[in-house]
Scaffold this active site. Structure first.
Site, PDB file in Angstrom:
ATOM      1  N   ILE A  59       0.685  -1.188   0.024  1.00 52.06           N
ATOM      2  CA  ILE A  59      -0.163   0.088   0.096  1.00 52.06           C
ATOM      3  C   ILE A  59       0.642   1.182   0.063  1.00 52.06           C
ATOM      4  O   ILE A  59       0.468   2.191  -0.740  1.00 52.06           O
ATOM      5  CB  ILE A  59      -1.071   0.069   1.229  1.00 52.06           C
ATOM      6  CG1 ILE A  59      -1.934  -1.167   1.137  1.00 52.06           C
ATOM      7  CG2 ILE A  59      -1.739   1.557   1.669  1.00 52.06           C
ATOM      8  CD1 ILE A  59      -2.792  -1.627   2.200  1.00 52.06           C
ATOM      9  N   ASP A 108      14.201   2.677  10.874  1.00 48.70           N
ATOM     10  CA  ASP A 108      13.202   1.692  11.437  1.00 48.70           C
ATOM     11  C   ASP A 108      12.523   2.586  12.606  1.00 48.70           C
ATOM     12  O   ASP A 108      12.768   3.366  13.178  1.00 48.70           O
ATOM     13  CB  ASP A 108      14.019   0.706  12.565  1.00 48.70           C
ATOM     14  CG  ASP A 108      13.124  -0.075  13.376  1.00 48.70           C
ATOM     15  OD1 ASP A 108      12.153  -0.041  13.492  1.00 48.70           O
ATOM     16  OD2 ASP A 108      13.645  -1.481  13.564  1.00 48.70           O
ATOM     17  N   ASN A 166       1.968   4.563   7.804  1.00 50.96           N
ATOM     18  CA  ASN A 166       1.429   3.516   6.848  1.00 50.96           C
ATOM     19  C   ASN A 166       2.083   2.150   7.618  1.00 50.96           C
ATOM     20  O   ASN A 166       1.487   1.045   7.381  1.00 50.96           O
ATOM     21  CB  ASN A 166       1.509   3.644   5.440  1.00 50.96           C
ATOM     22  CG  ASN A 166       1.333   2.419   4.706  1.00 50.96           C
ATOM     23  OD1 ASN A 166       0.257   1.722   4.671  1.00 50.96           O
ATOM     24  ND2 ASN A 166       2.624   1.923   4.112  1.00 50.96           N
ATOM     25  N   ALA A 167       3.335   2.063   7.780  1.00 52.35           N
ATOM     26  CA  ALA A 167       4.175   0.938   8.116  1.00 52.35           C
ATOM     27  C   ALA A 167       3.430   0.207   9.208  1.00 52.35           C
ATOM     28  O   ALA A 167       2.724   0.818  10.219  1.00 52.35           O
ATOM     29  CB  ALA A 167       5.592   1.363   8.925  1.00 52.35           C
ATOM     30  N   LEU A 199      -3.972 -15.912  21.269  1.00 52.12           N
ATOM     31  CA  LEU A 199      -3.682 -15.141  22.388  1.00 52.12           C
ATOM     32  C   LEU A 199      -2.919 -16.267  23.510  1.00 52.12           C
ATOM     33  O   LEU A 199      -2.036 -15.996  23.968  1.00 52.12           O
ATOM     34  CB  LEU A 199      -4.763 -14.618  23.231  1.00 52.12           C
ATOM     35  CG  LEU A 199      -4.376 -13.797  24.335  1.00 52.12           C
ATOM     36  CD1 LEU A 199      -3.310 -12.787  23.888  1.00 52.12           C
ATOM     37  CD2 LEU A 199      -5.607 -13.221  25.159  1.00 52.12           C
ATOM     38  N   ALA A 200      -3.323 -17.523  23.541  1.00 50.01           N
ATOM     39  CA  ALA A 200      -2.760 -18.468  24.660  1.00 50.01           C
ATOM     40  C   ALA A 200      -1.237 -18.691  24.277  1.00 50.01           C
ATOM     41  O   ALA A 200      -0.558 -19.095  25.029  1.00 50.01           O
ATOM     42  CB  ALA A 200      -3.640 -19.711  24.462  1.00 50.01           C
ATOM     43  N   ASN A 220     -10.391 -10.306  14.991  1.00 51.52           N
ATOM     44  CA  ASN A 220     -10.036 -11.351  13.970  1.00 51.52           C
ATOM     45  C   ASN A 220      -9.387 -12.559  14.845  1.00 51.52           C
ATOM     46  O   ASN A 220      -8.325 -11.966  15.672  1.00 51.52           O
ATOM     47  CB  ASN A 220      -8.942 -11.132  12.892  1.00 51.52           C
ATOM     48  CG  ASN A 220      -9.037 -11.953  11.866  1.00 51.52           C
ATOM     49  OD1 ASN A 220     -10.037 -12.918  11.837  1.00 51.52           O
ATOM     50  ND2 ASN A 220      -8.369 -11.804  10.698  1.00 51.52           N
ATOM     51  N   TYR A 239      -2.561  -7.330  16.861  1.00 51.42           N
ATOM     52  CA  TYR A 239      -2.954  -6.546  15.839  1.00 51.42           C
ATOM     53  C   TYR A 239      -4.192  -5.826  15.935  1.00 51.42           C
ATOM     54  O   TYR A 239      -3.990  -4.429  15.663  1.00 51.42           O
ATOM     55  CB  TYR A 239      -2.789  -7.483  14.395  1.00 51.42           C
ATOM     56  CG  TYR A 239      -2.973  -6.824  13.339  1.00 51.42           C
ATOM     57  CD1 TYR A 239      -1.778  -6.103  12.673  1.00 51.42           C
ATOM     58  CD2 TYR A 239      -4.348  -6.588  12.569  1.00 51.42           C
ATOM     59  CE1 TYR A 239      -2.005  -5.399  11.390  1.00 51.42           C
ATOM     60  CE2 TYR A 239      -4.254  -5.899  11.254  1.00 51.42           C
ATOM     61  CZ  TYR A 239      -3.223  -5.532  10.552  1.00 51.42           C
ATOM     62  OH  TYR A 239      -3.263  -4.868   9.507  1.00 51.42           O
TER      63      TYR A 239
HETATM   64  P1  NAI Z   1       3.257  -4.339   3.786  1.00 51.97           P
HETATM   65  O1  NAI Z   1       4.014  -5.613   4.692  1.00 51.97           O
HETATM   66  O2  NAI Z   1       3.330  -4.870   2.002  1.00 51.97           O
HETATM   67  O3  NAI Z   1       4.165  -3.220   4.216  1.00 51.97           O
HETATM   68  C1  NAI Z   1       4.319  -2.754   5.133  1.00 51.97           C
HETATM   69  C2  NAI Z   1       5.608  -1.856   5.173  1.00 51.97           C
HETATM   70  O4  NAI Z   1       5.909  -1.328   6.335  1.00 51.97           O
HETATM   71  C3  NAI Z   1       6.576  -2.821   4.632  1.00 51.97           C
HETATM   72  O5  NAI Z   1       7.500  -2.039   3.703  1.00 51.97           O
HETATM   73  C4  NAI Z   1       7.582  -2.767   5.856  1.00 51.97           C
HETATM   74  O6  NAI Z   1       9.003  -2.974   5.460  1.00 51.97           O
HETATM   75  C5  NAI Z   1       7.457  -1.594   6.612  1.00 51.97           C
HETATM   76  N1  NAI Z   1       7.749  -1.742   8.157  1.00 51.97           N
HETATM   77  C6  NAI Z   1       7.578  -2.810   8.863  1.00 51.97           C
HETATM   78  N2  NAI Z   1       7.857  -2.484  10.161  1.00 51.97           N
HETATM   79  C7  NAI Z   1       8.703  -1.194   9.886  1.00 51.97           C
HETATM   80  C8  NAI Z   1       9.642  -0.346  10.666  1.00 51.97           C
HETATM   81  N3  NAI Z   1       9.789  -0.857  12.082  1.00 51.97           N
HETATM   82  N4  NAI Z   1       9.985   0.855  10.292  1.00 51.97           N
HETATM   83  C9  NAI Z   1       9.731   1.074   9.085  1.00 51.97           C
HETATM   84  N5  NAI Z   1       9.255   0.437   8.195  1.00 51.97           N
HETATM   85  C10 NAI Z   1       8.460  -0.834   8.833  1.00 51.97           C
HETATM   86  O7  NAI Z   1       1.939  -4.083   4.221  1.00 51.97           O
HETATM   87  P2  NAI Z   1       0.472  -3.573   3.373  1.00 51.97           P
HETATM   88  O8  NAI Z   1      -0.188  -4.385   3.009  1.00 51.97           O
HETATM   89  O9  NAI Z   1       1.110  -2.670   2.484  1.00 51.97           O
HETATM   90  O10 NAI Z   1      -0.060  -2.566   4.514  1.00 51.97           O
HETATM   91  C11 NAI Z   1       0.027  -1.070   4.991  1.00 51.97           C
HETATM   92  C12 NAI Z   1      -0.641  -0.721   5.982  1.00 51.97           C
HETATM   93  O11 NAI Z   1      -1.981  -1.157   5.940  1.00 51.97           O
HETATM   94  C13 NAI Z   1      -0.365  -1.648   7.274  1.00 51.97           C
HETATM   95  O12 NAI Z   1      -0.208  -0.842   8.441  1.00 51.97           O
HETATM   96  C14 NAI Z   1      -1.229  -2.888   7.392  1.00 51.97           C
HETATM   97  O13 NAI Z   1      -1.501  -3.247   8.649  1.00 51.97           O
HETATM   98  C15 NAI Z   1      -2.616  -1.934   6.978  1.00 51.97           C
HETATM   99  N6  NAI Z   1      -3.591  -2.996   6.448  1.00 51.97           N
HETATM  100  C16 NAI Z   1      -3.162  -3.857   5.081  1.00 51.97           C
HETATM  101  C17 NAI Z   1      -4.383  -4.693   4.669  1.00 51.97           C
HETATM  102  C18 NAI Z   1      -4.073  -5.578   3.581  1.00 51.97           C
HETATM  103  O14 NAI Z   1      -5.169  -6.358   3.255  1.00 51.97           O
HETATM  104  N7  NAI Z   1      -2.891  -5.371   2.961  1.00 51.97           N
HETATM  105  C19 NAI Z   1      -5.581  -4.660   5.602  1.00 51.97           C
HETATM  106  C20 NAI Z   1      -5.564  -3.991   6.730  1.00 51.97           C
HETATM  107  C21 NAI Z   1      -4.581  -2.948   6.943  1.00 51.97           C
END
Ligand code: NAI
Length: 438
Positions: free
Chosen positions: A211, A253, A279-280, A288-289, A338, A344
C-alpha cells in the site's frame, strides 16, 4: 494477487458457467487513479434528488457542475446524490421509497449513490430519521454491490456545506471504487481550494510495502514531495522509489528511539510536513494463549507506539504545518476483531481511538487526523493466506472481491487534500462494505 473468479465472471464464454454454478459474480470495478482534475466529472451525468425541506441539494448541484458533471437528467447516470437532510419525521422517510428507486435504476454499472443525512437533527424523532438514512444506505450499498456500485452516507449540518465539495467529489467518483456502506460526519469548515497540493511535503512510512508504494506514487502524482520511510533493509527499493517520484528516501526503523527526530530533520529544510501517513505495519498472528511476549510487543511497537513517539517528536519540533493532514492506517481487524490477531487488532483499534482524540487536540490549527481502515486488499501479504481462507476473506463483502492498493491510496489522497478539511477524527473504511464488523 490474481482473482480468477473475477476474471471468469467477466469473460463472455465463462460467465454463463459461473452463473450456472451459482458462484459469486463480482464485477470489474471502474476505478480512477489519475491525478485529480478540476473537471473530475466531465462527460458524466449525475442526478441530485431534493427532498422536501432539505438544505443541501443546491450546493451539491453547484459543486458537481463546477467539476464538470452534467445535470440534464438524460441518459444513464454515473451518480445519484440524495439530499435527505429534510427527512426529519417518520412520515418523511416514505420519500426515500418514492423517489430513490427510479434514479438508482438508471445508474450505470459501478454507479455511485451518496445520501446526505441531517447532522444537526433536533430531537429524538429527527435523530432517529437521520440514522434511518444511514441504515437505508447500508442496505442499498449491498444491493448496488451486485453491479459493482457503491452507496455511502454523509451527515452534515448547514454550517458544514462549504466543506462538502471535496467529499462529494470523492464519493461520487470512481476514486471511491472500494468504499461502500460507510457513513462519515462532516464538521463545520470553510471552503478550501480543491487543488492546493503542489509543493506540499508528505511523509509515508512503510513506503516500499504494497500500500505504501502506491500511496507515495499517488501523492507525488498530485504534486507533493514525498519523504519515503522504510526499514534500512529496503534501502535500495526506497531509493529507486524516491528517485522515480522525485521525493527523498529515509531508511529508518520507525521503532528506533530517534525515529521522530530523524523525520523532523528530514522535513525541516522544507518547512515541515503537510501530509503524514502512518502506514508501516506488521502482523505476528497467533492465538492469544500461544502468542509470545515478543510477538505482542513487536506488533504494538511498530503499529502503535512508533506512531505516538513520532508524533510526539514532530510536535516538539513544531514540524506539523498549519492545516496538515495526518492519516493512520488502521484495519477492519481493529473494528471487527480477528482470531489470531489480538495484538494486531489492539494496535489498529488504538489508532482509531488515537485519531479521534488527536483530531480534537489539533483542530484549532486546522490540522485533521483520520484513520483509514482497509479490508481485504490484494497485496503480497494477502496472497500468502491459504487458498480457502483467502477466498472467504476476499468474497465477504458487498463487491464480492478484494480491493486494490490503489483504492487505499485514493482514500488517503482524498483525506490529504485541502478540501477534506471537514473530515477529522473519523475512520474511513476501504473494505467494499466488508461483512466483518459492519
Ligand atoms: P506490507 O507488509 O506490504 O508493507 C508494510 C511496510 O511497512 C513494509 O514495507 C515494511 O518494511 C514496513 N515496515 C515494517 N516495520 C517497519 C519499521 N519498524 N520501520 C519502518 N518500516 C517498517 O503491508 P501493506 O499491505 O502495504 O499494509 C500497509 C498498512 O495497511 C499496514 O499498516 C497494514 O497493517 C494496513 N492494512 C493492510 C491490509 C491489507 O489487506 N494489505 C488490510 C488492513 C490494514
Amino acid at each position: 494477487m490474481t482473482d480468477r473468479l473475477l476474471d471468469l465472471a467477466n469473460t463472455p464464454w465463462a460467465a454463463p458457467i459461473v452463473r450456472a454454478l451459482r458462484l459469486p459474480r463480482p464485477r470489474v470495478l471502474a476505478r480512477r487513479t489519475a491525478p485529480r482534475s478540476p473537471q473530475e466529472f466531465a462527460g458524466r451525468e449525475v442526478q441530485v434528488l431534493e427532498g422536501l425541506g432539505g438544505f443541501a441539494a443546491a450546493s451539491c448541484s453547484e459543486g458537481l457542475a463546477s467539476q464538470g458533471a452534467g445535470l440534464s437528467g438524460k441518459g444513464s447516470l454515473h451518480a445519484v446524490v440524495v439530499d435527505a437532510t429534510g427527512c426529519t419525521t417518520a412520515d418523511s422517510l416514505a420519500w426515500l421509497h418514492a423517489q430513490v428507486p427510479s434514479a438508482v435504476g438508471r445508474l450505470a454499472d459501478s454507479g455511485r449513490v451518496l445520501l446526505l443525512a441531517n447532522g444537526d437533527a433536533q430531537g429524538p424523532e429527527a435523530a432517529a430519521c437521520a440514522r434511518a438514512i444511514e441504515g437505508f444506505t447500508r442496505s442499498l450499498a449491498k444491493e448496488a454491490g451486485r453491479r459493482g456500485g457503491t452507496a455511502n452516507c454523509i451527515y452534515l449540518a448547514p454550517s458544514a456545506l462549504p466543506a462538502l465539495a471535496g467529499p462529494l467529489g470523492f464519493f461520487c467518483s470512481d476514486r471511491s471504487a472500494y468504499v461502500s456502506g460507510q457513513a462519515l460526519r462532516l464538521r463545520e469548515a470553510q471552503a478550501a481550494p480543491a487543488l492546493a497540493l503542489q509543493g506540499r511535503t508528505a511523509v509515508v512510512t512503510g513506503a516500499t510495502g504494497g500500500i505504501g508504494i502506491v500511496t507515495a506514487e499517488r501523492l507525488a502524482a498530485d504534486g507533493m514531495f514525498v519523504v519515503c520511510v522504510d526499514v534500512p533493509a529496503t534501502a535500495a527499493a526506497l531509493d529507486a522509489l524516491a528517485r522515480r517520484i522525485g521525493g527523498s528516501a529515509l531508511p529508518l526503523d520507525i521503532t528506533a528511539s530517534d525515529a521522530g527526530r530523524q523525520i523532523a530533520e528530514a522535513v525541516s529544510p522544507r518547512g515541515g510536513v503537510d501530509v503524514l501517513v502512518h502506514n508501516a505495519g506488521i502482523t505476528r498472528d497467533r492465538t492469544l494463549a500461544r502468542m509470545t511476549r515478543a510477538e505482542w510487543d513487536s506488533v504494538l511497537a511498530v503499529n502503535f507506539r512508533a506512531v505516538l513517539a513520532i508524533d510526539r517528536a514532530l510536535d516538539e519540533a513544531n514540524a506539523l504545518r498549519p492545516d496538515a493532514r495526518e492519516i493512520c492506517l488502521a484495519s477492519i481487524s481493529g473494528i471487527a476483531g480477528n482470531a489470531g490477531q489480538t495484538n494486531y487488532a489492539a494496535s489498529k483499534a488504538a489508532l482509531i481511538g488515537y485519531a479521534e482524540e488527536r483530531a480534537r487536540e489539533l483542530a484549532d490549527r486546522g490540522i485533521t487526523v483520520n484513520a483509514v481502515a482497509p479490508g481485504f486488499i490484494e497485496t503480497a501479504m494477502t496472497d500468502r493466506i491459504p487458498f480457502m481462507v483467502r477466498e472467504v476473506g476476499r468474497r465477504l463483502n458487498a463487491l464480492m472481491q478484494g480491493g486494490q492498493p490503489a483504492d487505499v491510496a485514493e482514500a488517503i489522497a482524498f483525506l490529504a487534500r485541502a478540501d477534506a478539511q471537514g473530515i477529522s477524527g473519523q475512520t474511513l473504511r476501504v473494505c467494499g462494505q466488508s461483512f466483518l464488523g459492519a
